[in-house]
Design an enzyme around this catalytic site. Structure first.
Site, PDB file in Angstrom:
ATOM      1  N   HIS A 267       0.857  -1.201   0.000  1.00 14.45           N
ATOM      2  CA  HIS A 267       0.000   0.000   0.000  1.00 14.45           C
ATOM      3  C   HIS A 267       0.889   1.246   0.000  1.00 14.45           C
ATOM      4  CE1 HIS A 267      -3.461   2.439   0.609  1.00 14.45           C
ATOM      5  NE2 HIS A 267      -3.771   2.159   1.850  1.00 14.45           N
ATOM      6  N   HIS A 306      -2.763  -2.377  -9.613  1.00 12.87           N
ATOM      7  CA  HIS A 306      -3.722  -1.700  -8.733  1.00 12.87           C
ATOM      8  C   HIS A 306      -5.003  -2.519  -8.702  1.00 12.87           C
ATOM      9  CE1 HIS A 306      -6.091   1.506  -6.914  1.00 12.87           C
ATOM     10  NE2 HIS A 306      -4.937   2.070  -6.603  1.00 12.87           N
ATOM     11  N   ASP A 362       2.635   5.208  -6.867  1.00 10.31           N
ATOM     12  CA  ASP A 362       3.916   5.083  -6.148  1.00 10.31           C
ATOM     13  C   ASP A 362       5.112   4.916  -7.065  1.00 10.31           C
ATOM     14  OD1 ASP A 362       1.901   3.401  -3.906  1.00 10.31           O
ATOM     15  OD2 ASP A 362       3.055   5.186  -3.373  1.00 10.31           O
TER      16      ASP A 362
HETATM   17  C1  SDX Z   1      -1.562   2.107  -3.350  1.00 10.45           C
HETATM   18  O1  SDX Z   1      -6.300   0.783  -3.179  1.00 10.45           O
HETATM   19  C2  SDX Z   1      -5.808   1.951  -3.406  1.00 10.45           C
HETATM   20  O2  SDX Z   1      -6.469   2.823  -3.876  1.00 10.45           O
HETATM   21  C3  SDX Z   1      -4.363   2.121  -3.016  1.00 10.45           C
HETATM   22  C4  SDX Z   1      -3.713   3.424  -3.436  1.00 10.45           C
HETATM   23  C5  SDX Z   1      -4.283   4.604  -2.702  1.00 10.45           C
HETATM   24  O3  SDX Z   1      -4.178   5.715  -3.217  1.00 10.45           O
HETATM   25  O4  SDX Z   1      -4.751   4.413  -1.547  1.00 10.45           O
HETATM   26  O5  SDX Z   1      -3.837   3.605  -4.821  1.00 10.45           O
HETATM   27  C6  SDX Z   1      -2.206   3.422  -3.090  1.00 10.45           C
HETATM   28  O6  SDX Z   1      -1.519   1.300  -2.464  1.00 10.45           O
HETATM   29  C7  SDX Z   1      -1.030   1.814  -4.729  1.00 10.45           C
HETATM   30  C8  SDX Z   1      -0.475   0.357  -4.859  1.00 10.45           C
HETATM   31  C9  SDX Z   1       0.955   0.370  -4.336  1.00 10.45           C
HETATM   32  N1  SDX Z   1       1.456  -1.011  -4.233  1.00 10.45           N
HETATM   33  C10 SDX Z   1       2.393  -1.477  -5.083  1.00 10.45           C
HETATM   34  O7  SDX Z   1       2.849  -0.846  -6.028  1.00 10.45           O
HETATM   35  C11 SDX Z   1       2.876  -2.895  -4.753  1.00 10.45           C
HETATM   36  C12 SDX Z   1       2.922  -3.721  -6.026  1.00 10.45           C
HETATM   37  N2  SDX Z   1       1.545  -3.947  -6.478  1.00 10.45           N
HETATM   38  C13 SDX Z   1       0.917  -5.185  -6.116  1.00 10.45           C
HETATM   39  O8  SDX Z   1       1.281  -5.737  -4.901  1.00 10.45           O
HETATM   40  C14 SDX Z   1      -0.555  -5.240  -6.480  1.00 10.45           C
HETATM   41  O9  SDX Z   1      -0.675  -4.795  -7.761  1.00 10.45           O
HETATM   42  C15 SDX Z   1      -1.563  -4.504  -5.602  1.00 10.45           C
HETATM   43  C16 SDX Z   1      -1.405  -4.850  -4.164  1.00 10.45           C
HETATM   44  C17 SDX Z   1      -1.416  -3.027  -5.756  1.00 10.45           C
HETATM   45  C18 SDX Z   1      -2.955  -4.903  -6.080  1.00 10.45           C
HETATM   46  O10 SDX Z   1      -3.084  -6.254  -5.783  1.00 10.45           O
HETATM   47  P1  SDX Z   1      -4.411  -7.079  -6.192  1.00 10.45           P
HETATM   48  O11 SDX Z   1      -5.448  -6.204  -6.736  1.00 10.45           O
HETATM   49  O12 SDX Z   1      -4.759  -7.937  -5.041  1.00 10.45           O
HETATM   50  O13 SDX Z   1      -3.946  -7.940  -7.419  1.00 10.45           O
HETATM   51  P2  SDX Z   1      -3.253  -9.341  -7.283  1.00 10.45           P
HETATM   52  O14 SDX Z   1      -2.164  -9.291  -6.262  1.00 10.45           O
HETATM   53  O15 SDX Z   1      -4.315 -10.362  -7.147  1.00 10.45           O
HETATM   54  O16 SDX Z   1      -2.549  -9.459  -8.730  1.00 10.45           O
HETATM   55  C19 SDX Z   1      -3.230 -10.012  -9.848  1.00 10.45           C
HETATM   56  C20 SDX Z   1      -2.115 -10.685 -10.666  1.00 10.45           C
HETATM   57  C21 SDX Z   1      -1.308 -11.698  -9.864  1.00 10.45           C
HETATM   58  O17 SDX Z   1      -0.779 -12.611 -10.817  1.00 10.45           O
HETATM   59  P3  SDX Z   1      -1.475 -14.067 -10.955  1.00 10.45           P
HETATM   60  O18 SDX Z   1      -1.570 -14.673  -9.557  1.00 10.45           O
HETATM   61  O19 SDX Z   1      -2.840 -13.804 -11.562  1.00 10.45           O
HETATM   62  O20 SDX Z   1      -0.565 -14.849 -11.865  1.00 10.45           O
HETATM   63  O21 SDX Z   1      -1.162  -9.670 -11.057  1.00 10.45           O
HETATM   64  C22 SDX Z   1       0.094  -9.984 -10.453  1.00 10.45           C
HETATM   65  C23 SDX Z   1      -0.172 -10.923  -9.300  1.00 10.45           C
HETATM   66  O22 SDX Z   1       0.973 -11.730  -9.050  1.00 10.45           O
HETATM   67  N3  SDX Z   1       0.649  -8.704  -9.966  1.00 10.45           N
HETATM   68  C24 SDX Z   1       1.926  -8.357 -10.058  1.00 10.45           C
HETATM   69  C25 SDX Z   1       2.001  -7.073  -9.511  1.00 10.45           C
HETATM   70  N4  SDX Z   1       0.793  -6.681  -9.105  1.00 10.45           N
HETATM   71  C26 SDX Z   1      -0.044  -7.716  -9.385  1.00 10.45           C
HETATM   72  N5  SDX Z   1       3.019  -9.019 -10.557  1.00 10.45           N
HETATM   73  C27 SDX Z   1       4.177  -8.346 -10.483  1.00 10.45           C
HETATM   74  N6  SDX Z   1       4.342  -7.091  -9.971  1.00 10.45           N
HETATM   75  C28 SDX Z   1       3.275  -6.441  -9.482  1.00 10.45           C
HETATM   76  N7  SDX Z   1       3.430  -5.206  -8.984  1.00 10.45           N
END
Ligand code: SDX
Length: 428
Positions: A267, A306, A362
């Site tokens: 996050h 996201h 981010d």
């Molecule tokens: C913020 O919610 C908000 O609004 C948050 C925010 C705000 O203003 O409050 O926007 C701020 O928190 C932005 C996000 C910052 N976090 C990151 O950058 C960390 C990296 N991102 C991921 O951890 C992920 O994308 C999330 C946590 C942001 C979202 O996760 P989800 O929606 O639960 O999606 P998921 O983990 O289920 O991913 C779906 C697929 C998966 O692959 P499969 O299992 O289908 O094979 O996408 C992949 C994930 O492995 N994936 C990624 C990835 N993000 C998702 N693979 C590699 N790198 C990534 N960053």
């Protein structure tokens, strides 16, 4: 056609008409679906709330597919260009842009609440010399609840607004004190004649009695970043703010809990994780290898992906543009080339395209903070300061929502069936 769902329960052959309102059905309407008198009734199961609306809200509107973000109906692009963080905070909290006298009164009130009780400084002295500023920020905000016992009157609108003024005004002071503590430098008191972000930069960087005037381009860039981070509807930390607030806890305790949720690397801690990732990659030539590790599931591309945006995060676009203005003053951050190469490759790789992974808020923000001389450890705190306005607007809206009550989800029990106690001597 009626706005209803007709559900046939094949276990009993019964059918049910469930009303559809605002594109949702009420989970409680499922309770009537039973197999017999002692059946609790059907529940909806949605771990991590992937498809569950927890509230009605008029504050922030996001269209993840179109990459749209609006605060109270105003597009984020227009607010970033024409507004200021304090004006946006007023908009989020009151629902409309302030007129001249309202804005003047609001800015004056905030500037008069920036000082913290001297005991807060002594409290912060107790942290280790190398304590992480976000840990200090969370703990100190929680401790603020002990300085304002009247804050417990959360149902009193005037009392709520007084705490809101205090929290928005004091967040930068506590943040700057946290930074100065881990630098081993004397704390700077607020300079109320400066604007909100200029005052924060002065508290962060002013040394001894040398006059300190933050560069206007940097102060404005930080103001834009604060606007972009001010709210984002029902994200993880806002959900925490609402859940804690639903028990009628005071806003200092609730906001500390929200900041704790924000601290996680998935996050608000992602901006710090992005810089660590870019520094680990170290050079543009290492980007393809890193991308392969991500595709193999060994790493996450921090700052990408996201839950809502399945298109480019509109905030990331504005931040990328703001970075150019900052680098024109500070000099170009060499890590930017690695970030741009990562984005270029990722946006054309099947792995990312298939999963609709784009840069989020981010991905570029940390590059600006670092170029401004702000250390990585303060990045999550730089997210928490502006998000205080969003958390408090959402908290206040929740308390005024007649449909809301203490948040208490149900569960599917998967543990042991009933069993008798086994005396110690008889256990295996
Ligand atoms: C913020 O919610 C908000 O609004 C948050 C925010 C705000 O203003 O409050 O926007 C701020 O928190 C932005 C996000 C910052 N976090 C990151 O950058 C960390 C990296 N991102 C991921 O951890 C992920 O994308 C999330 C946590 C942001 C979202 O996760 P989800 O929606 O639960 O999606 P998921 O983990 O289920 O991913 C779906 C697929 C998966 O692959 P499969 O299992 O289908 O094979 O996408 C992949 C994930 O492995 N994936 C990624 C990835 N993000 C998702 N693979 C590699 N790198 C990534 N960053």
């Amino acid at each position: 056609m009626p706005d209803t769902l007709t559900i046939q329960d094949n276990r009993t052959g019964k059918t049910y008409e469930i009303p559809i309102v605002d594109g949702t059905i009420r989970s409680t309407d499922l309770k009537q679906i039973k197999t017999g008198a002692d059946d609790f009734g059907l529940m909806a199961y949605d771990p991590a709330f992937l498809n569950t609306a927890s509230t009605r809200s008029a504050i922030t509107d996001i269209d993840g597919d179109k990459g749209i973000l609006r605060y109270r109906g105003y597009p984020i692009e227009q607010l970033a260009e024409h507004s200021t963080y304090l004006e946006v905070a007023y908009l989020l909290l009151h629902g409309d842009l302030p007129n001249e006298s309202q804005l003047q009164e609001w800015e004056t009130s905030i500037s008069q609440h920036t000082v913290v009780h001297e005991n807060v400084k002594q409290l912060m002295e107790g942290f280790r010399y190398d304590a992480h500023p976000m840990g200090m920020f969370i703990s100190t905000v929680a401790a603020m609840s002990t300085f304002y016992p009247d804050a417990k009157n959360v149902r009193d609108p005037e009392c709520r607004m007084k705490q809101i003024h205090r929290l928005i005004a004091k967040a930068p002071t506590i943040a700057a004190f946290s930074y100065r503590h881990c630098q081993g430098r004397p704390y700077n008191y607020p300079h109320n004649r400066l604007g909100y972000t200029a005052n924060f930069l002065a508290m962060m960087f002013k040394m001894t009695d040398n006059p300190y005037e933050p560069h206007q381009v940097l102060a404005r860039a930080l103001d834009i970043l604060f606007i972009l981070h001010a709210d984002h509807e029902q994200n993880c930390s806002t959900n925490a703010m609402r859940a804690i607030g639903s028990s009628e806890a005071d806003p200092y305790s609730a906001l500390a809990g929200a900041a704790a949720a924000l601290y996680g690397p998935l996050h608000g801690g992602a901006n710090e994780a992005v810089l660590n990732m870019l520094q680990e990659i170290g050079h543009v030539k290492n980007v393809p290898g890193f991308i392969e590790e991500v595709k193999a599931g060994k790493r996450k591309l921090m700052g990408f992906g996201h839950r809502i945006y399945k298109n480019y995060d509109p905030r990331a676009k504005i931040i990328k543009r703001t970075a150019d203005e900052v680098f024109a003053v500070t000099g170009r951050n060499p890590l930017l080339d690695i970030a741009i190469e990562l984005e270029k490759i990722a946006l054309n790789e099947e792995y990312f395209v298939k999963r609709k992974l784009y840069p989020n808020v981010d991905f570029y923000s940390g590059l600006i903070y670092e170029a401004m001389g702000l250390p990585m450890s303060i990045f999550p705190v730089l997210f928490a300061i502006p998000r205080a306005a969003g958390w408090l607007a959402q908290w206040s809206e929740m308390l005024q929502d007649s449909e809301q009550k203490i948040a208490r989800p149900r569960q599917i029990y998967t543990g042991s069936d009933v069993r008798d106690y086994v005396p110690l001597g008889k256990r295996k």
